[in-house]
Design a protein around this motif. Structure first.
Motif, mmCIF file in Angstrom:
data_model
loop_
_atom_site.group_PDB
_atom_site.id
_atom_site.type_symbol
_atom_site.label_atom_id
_atom_site.label_comp_id
_atom_site.label_asym_id
_atom_site.label_seq_id
_atom_site.Cartn_x
_atom_site.Cartn_y
_atom_site.Cartn_z
ATOM 1 N N ALA B 74 0.809 -1.220 0.000
ATOM 2 C CA ALA B 74 0.000 0.000 0.000
ATOM 3 C C ALA B 74 0.840 1.266 0.000
ATOM 4 O O ALA B 74 0.463 2.261 -0.622
ATOM 5 C CB ALA B 74 -0.935 0.006 1.205
ATOM 6 N N PRO B 76 3.826 2.239 -1.375
ATOM 7 C CA PRO B 76 4.191 2.803 -2.688
ATOM 8 C C PRO B 76 2.964 3.265 -3.469
ATOM 9 O O PRO B 76 2.979 4.332 -4.089
ATOM 10 C CB PRO B 76 4.861 1.626 -3.407
ATOM 11 N N LEU B 77 1.881 2.477 -3.390
ATOM 12 C CA LEU B 77 0.673 2.844 -4.130
ATOM 13 C C LEU B 77 0.121 4.180 -3.620
ATOM 14 O O LEU B 77 -0.210 5.065 -4.417
ATOM 15 C CB LEU B 77 -0.391 1.752 -3.988
ATOM 16 N N ILE B 80 2.206 6.949 -4.940
ATOM 17 C CA ILE B 80 1.939 7.211 -6.355
ATOM 18 C C ILE B 80 0.626 7.976 -6.495
ATOM 19 O O ILE B 80 0.548 8.998 -7.186
ATOM 20 C CB ILE B 80 1.876 5.891 -7.149
ATOM 21 N N LEU B 81 -0.400 7.503 -5.796
ATOM 22 C CA LEU B 81 -1.712 8.148 -5.910
ATOM 23 C C LEU B 81 -1.663 9.586 -5.391
ATOM 24 O O LEU B 81 -2.236 10.494 -5.992
ATOM 25 C CB LEU B 81 -2.768 7.357 -5.134
ATOM 26 N N ASN B 83 0.758 11.552 -5.394
ATOM 27 C CA ASN B 83 1.538 12.417 -6.288
ATOM 28 C C ASN B 83 0.828 12.714 -7.597
ATOM 29 O O ASN B 83 1.306 13.519 -8.389
ATOM 30 C CB ASN B 83 2.889 11.775 -6.602
#
Lengths: 263, 272, 357
Positions: B74, B76-77, B80-81, B83
């Motif tokens: 979760a 890294p996800l 990413i989300l 950003n």
């Protein structure tokens, strides 16, 4: 390069989250009755679904419980939020702590605790007990979505309304409530979703002969799920998906395309 | 809005006492008494019997592993989300809540179809000439089911705290000479602790106490502590023992709550 | 003037197809207090972010002390930034905040402790080492943000509207503080603001910007007294901007009347704009004035009266310590050196610039 990696990673996670859903959708068109074999394409299960009274009754129960429990929870929760802002910090902290219990506690514990309560009260297990339980675990979701809105509220607007001659009730419904509305709505939606998806608490508080979709599926697990169930859940999912897309598309037009970058 | 609406809180206070406090009290009452109503600690100490201790140990093991995997997937996800600078905060939340509109039992069952010996995943692996995997009805399938079901509860709080971090703070860190690794460990990670704690709670508690996932994906052989308690209530009808074991379970939950209260005073790590 | 430290060469930048900076050229000298001044959206913050390394220019070069640093990331630049909303690390104490940059550079503990003490003394917040940022007032947080930046001994301190979030009194206090700190540190300050008063008070050099272009570079006095175009004149203080014709050197036709002025080199019978500051408009008895008019509005402003005078079809803004009541007929006189002549905007684009403020 870096961006591609990010996209692939995000895509994989979403594949993971949505693969079972796709599987169920495919299964709803599977002519074979067993899960593990593909027996050709059919829409047979969809027409059979509407003749299966047991499933339709469970669907009716599920929807009834979800709507009523979300509605009651929204009213109690919203009133509680308004009341809590007027409270002393200490009592508010205690009440918020109690609110968090059903959210942080294990569902199995909440389920059996309510079951023990209903037994000792001598209640007949059925729709009523399921409803009481669902309202109980739904209220925290409402409070948690309304409370942030409540905190953002400018108390002067309420006072301004009073100053302009409005009664307390008018001032609340004309001035405060419209500001709370987005939180209230998302709280209702959250509660509705949670109620719809609940199995564990319903499992402990339902009576014999009363079933929601969840409990019906659970009893079917051993003898094999009826493919009509896949058809029904596909229909529900697609309906919700379309509704949500419509809701999300509509206001997007009014929004400015992007936040201007800092200059 | 002052004293006038004090009475407004009464419906909720009444409801909480009736359906939250008293029921919890009943668990303690049943857990600490025997069938004759006499006080006993036997229902609690029953956790030490080989069968129960094994179930608790397995539950702890599987839930901790699942929580760690959820966190690693979760974080890294969520970064990413957060950003992506999507204005639509609500859209991100939506795509994680959307699966809940398909019944959770069915979704979990679907993994049977995917994981079976001749299931979808093995067919794909086969096609790619990779060794197949046979994890259905093993603890691995239970872990997978836990990660699958509870991953959104880890992503959402993390996404929430990460997207609230002021861009300027990250710029400031770079400005003061910190590289991206340093910025991550000294700034981003510490600032996201409330979300981490909240995510861990939201995954660990349901994973520790589940009996459904183990029933659906573990076959009938693997018993978690949740299965034991559920059976005491629905099959063995020994509510005293079931309540006693629930109290043991609650000790772990309370420990978790205390930890989150310490680290997340402001409630920043909430899911919504 | 000291030696040049920073050169921005032909810097262009656009966001989403929108031009924010257009071939901007700017030289900044060592030990200078430079202010980038302009309305929001003028490109001043983008310029600062390009200097700090947070934004890459589309074209152009950033030269620092003779070397091209355009592609150097912010953590490798000898500049430090004070951010608009402080951007303090809320999970660290004040001391940890200040020590952050030094710890990255692996300085010794005694060196760091010395620096913290020195920086807190400089910003007048001794004894705040162990407080958390959120327990400080806005002004105090701003001082910590400055302390956190300057302990790294940057050659240039970039300040992005650092006083924007403070109230008026505190802002004025901090203006003096900043000047004092700059003198004590002896480094270059590049300061971004939209507040003209702030710019006039603190700067050695003001760079007036609008819509991605530099409008004028100069000392506060020259910017105020000799604005080069209507935008600058209008942005800096109140002024009367009037369409006029340059008859010949040192003679201008304003609203049909000839005024003596001191400017030369505009050619004969050229249309120009003239700027006359309201405090430079002298009101006299009608027969003594160059042109005559009637007072239409009067407001008492404390140090002076603000009046509007209708004369020759133009509403003149006048600041004067002498009161002329509404309805009184007056004469207007302007000393030649107070008439500032400016070229008319050449393109329609620049016309839009002048109006769009």
């Amino acid at each position: 390069m870096k961006n591609t990696a990010k996209h692939i990673y995000t895509a994989l996670i979403f594949l993971f989250l949505y693969a079972p859903i796709a599987t169920l959708m495919v299964l709803s068109f599977n002519a074979s009755k067993t899960r593990s074999k593909w027996g050709g394409f059919t829409i047979n299960w969809y027409s059979r679904l509407f003749q299966n009274e047991e499933i339709l009754e469970a669907l009716g129960n599920t929807l009834l419980i979800a709507v009523v429990s979300a509605f009651v929870a929204t009213i109690i929760g919203t009133i509680a939020c308004v009341a809590m802002t007027g409270m002393k910090k200490r009592s508010r902290t205690i009440l918020m702590g109690i609110t968090n219990i059903p959210m942080l506690n294990a569902e199995i514990v909440t389920g059996i605790s309510l079951m023990l309560l209903f037994i000792s009260m001598g209640l007949r297990f059925g729709l009523g007990t399921i409803l009481l339980s669902h309202i109980t675990f739904n209220i925290p979701y409402v409070i948690l979505s309304v409370m942030p809105r409540m905190k953002q509220l400018n108390p002067s607007t309420y006072e301004a309304a009073l100053d302009l001659g409005a009664s307390h009730v008018t001032a609340f419904f004309k001035v405060v409530f419209p500001d709370l509305l987005p939180g209230v709505l998302s709280g209702f939606l959250m509660a509705f979703t949670m109620s719809l998806d609940d199995f564990i608490i319903t499992h402990f508080t339902k009576g014999a002969g009363v079933d929601t979709l969840s409990t019906k599926i659970y009893t079917e697990v051993k003898k094999g799920i009826k493919p009509e169930m896949y058809a029904l859940s596909t229909l529900i999912f697609i309906t919700v998906l379309i509704l949500l897309l419509l809701v999300n598309m509509a206001p997007a037009k009014n929004k400015t395309p992007k936040n201007p970058k800092p200059l | 809005m002052t004293s006038k609406n004090k009475w407004l809180s009464s419906p909720y206070i009444l409801w909480s006492v009736m359906f939250i406090i008293i029921p919890l009290g009943m668990i303690f009452y049943y857990g600490l008494t025997d069938k004759t109503g006499a006080f006993t600690l036997e229902n609690i100490t029953a956790i030490a019997t080989a069968e129960h201790a094994k179930a608790l140990w397995l539950s702890l093991l599987l839930s901790i592993i699942s929580t760690v995997i959820c966190f690693l997937l979760a974080y890294p996800l969520a970064m990413i989300l957060s950003n992506m600078k999507v204005n639509q905060h609500s859209f991100i939340i939506l795509i994680f809540i959307l699966p809940m509109w398909m019944n959770f039992l069915l979704r979990t069952l679907a993994w049977q179809t995917l994981l079976e010996k001749n299931g979808v995943i093995n067919s794909i692996l086969n096609f790619l000439h990779l060794p197949g995997m046979n994890i259905i009805n093993t603890p691995y399938a239970i872990i997978l089911g836990m990660v699958y079901n509870f991953l959104p509860f880890m992503v959402l709080p993390l996404y929430n705290v990460l997207s609230k971090i002021d861009e300027n703070v990250l710029d400031a860190s770079r400005d003061l000479g910190a590289g991206s690794v340093h910025t991550f460990f000294r700034i981003i990670l510490p600032l996201s602790i409330p979300g981490i704690i909240s995510g861990i709670t939201m995954v660990f508690v349901p994973a520790l106490t589940t009996f459904v996932i183990s029933t659906l994906l573990g076959g009938s052989k693997i018993l978690l502590i949740g299965n034991v308690i559920e059976q005491e209530f629905t099959q063995a009808s020994n509510w005293h023992l079931g309540s006693g074991l629930s109290i043991v379970l609650m000790i772990f939950i309370i420990l978790n709550m205390i930890a989150s209260a310490i680290f997340d005073k402001e409630g920043e790590g909430s899911m919504l | 003037m000291e030696k040049e430290l920073i050169q921005l060469v032909d810097i262009s930048k656009s966001f989403d197809g929108q031009m924010v900076l257009d071939e901007l050229n700017l030289n900044i000298h060592e030990n200078e207090f430079v202010t980038l001044l302009g309305p929001s959206g003028c490109g001043k913050t983008t310029t600062l972010r390009i200097l700090g390394g947070f934004t890459n220019p589309d074209t152009g070069k950033v030269i620092f002390d003779g070397t091209d640093i355009t592609q150097i990331p912010p953590n490798k630049r000898q500049l430090n930034t004070v951010f608009q909303k402080y951007a303090l690390f809320t999970h660290m104490t004040i001391a940890e905040n200040i020590a952050f940059g030094l710890k990255v550079k692996k300085k010794s503990k005694s060196y760091i402790d010395d620096k913290i003490r020195y920086a807190l003394k400089l910003v007048n917040l001794e004894g705040y080492e162990n407080r958390m940022p959120n327990s400080l007032s806005g002004g105090q947080q701003q001082r910590i943000a400055i302390a956190r930046a300057i302990v790294n001994e940057p050659k240039v301190l970039l300040l992005d509207e650092p006083l924007g979030a403070l109230d008026l009194k505190l802002r004025q206090e901090m203006q003096y503080e900043l000047i004092r700190m700059k003198n004590e540190l002896g480094i270059t300050f590049v300061y971004v603001t939209h507040d003209q008063e702030e710019a006039l008070t603190m700067s050695d050099t003001i760079v007036v910007m609008n819509q991605g272009y530099i409008q004028q570079i100069g000392s506060p006095e020259s910017i105020y007294n000799e604005p080069e175009n209507a935008f600058v004149a209008d942005f800096i203080g109140d002024s009367n901007i009037i369409s006029a014709t340059m008859i010949e050197d040192k003679l201008v036709n304003i609203l049909g009347t000839r005024f003596a002025c001191v400017d030369t080199g505009f050619g004969r019978n050229r249309p120009v704009d003239v700027v006359i500051r309201p405090e430079d408009v002298n009101l006299v008895e009608p027969d003594q004035g160059t042109i005559q008019g009637v007072v239409t509005h009067l407001i008492f402003k404390g140090v002076h009266y603000e009046m509007e005078v209708m004369a020759a079809g133009f509403e003149w803004l006048v600041h004067s310590t002498t009161l002329f009541p509404v309805g009184k007929e007056v004469g207007i006189r302007v000393d030649p050196f107070n008439i500032q002549i400016m070229n008319k905007p050449e393109s329609e684009d620049e016309e839009a610039v002048a109006i769009d403020i």
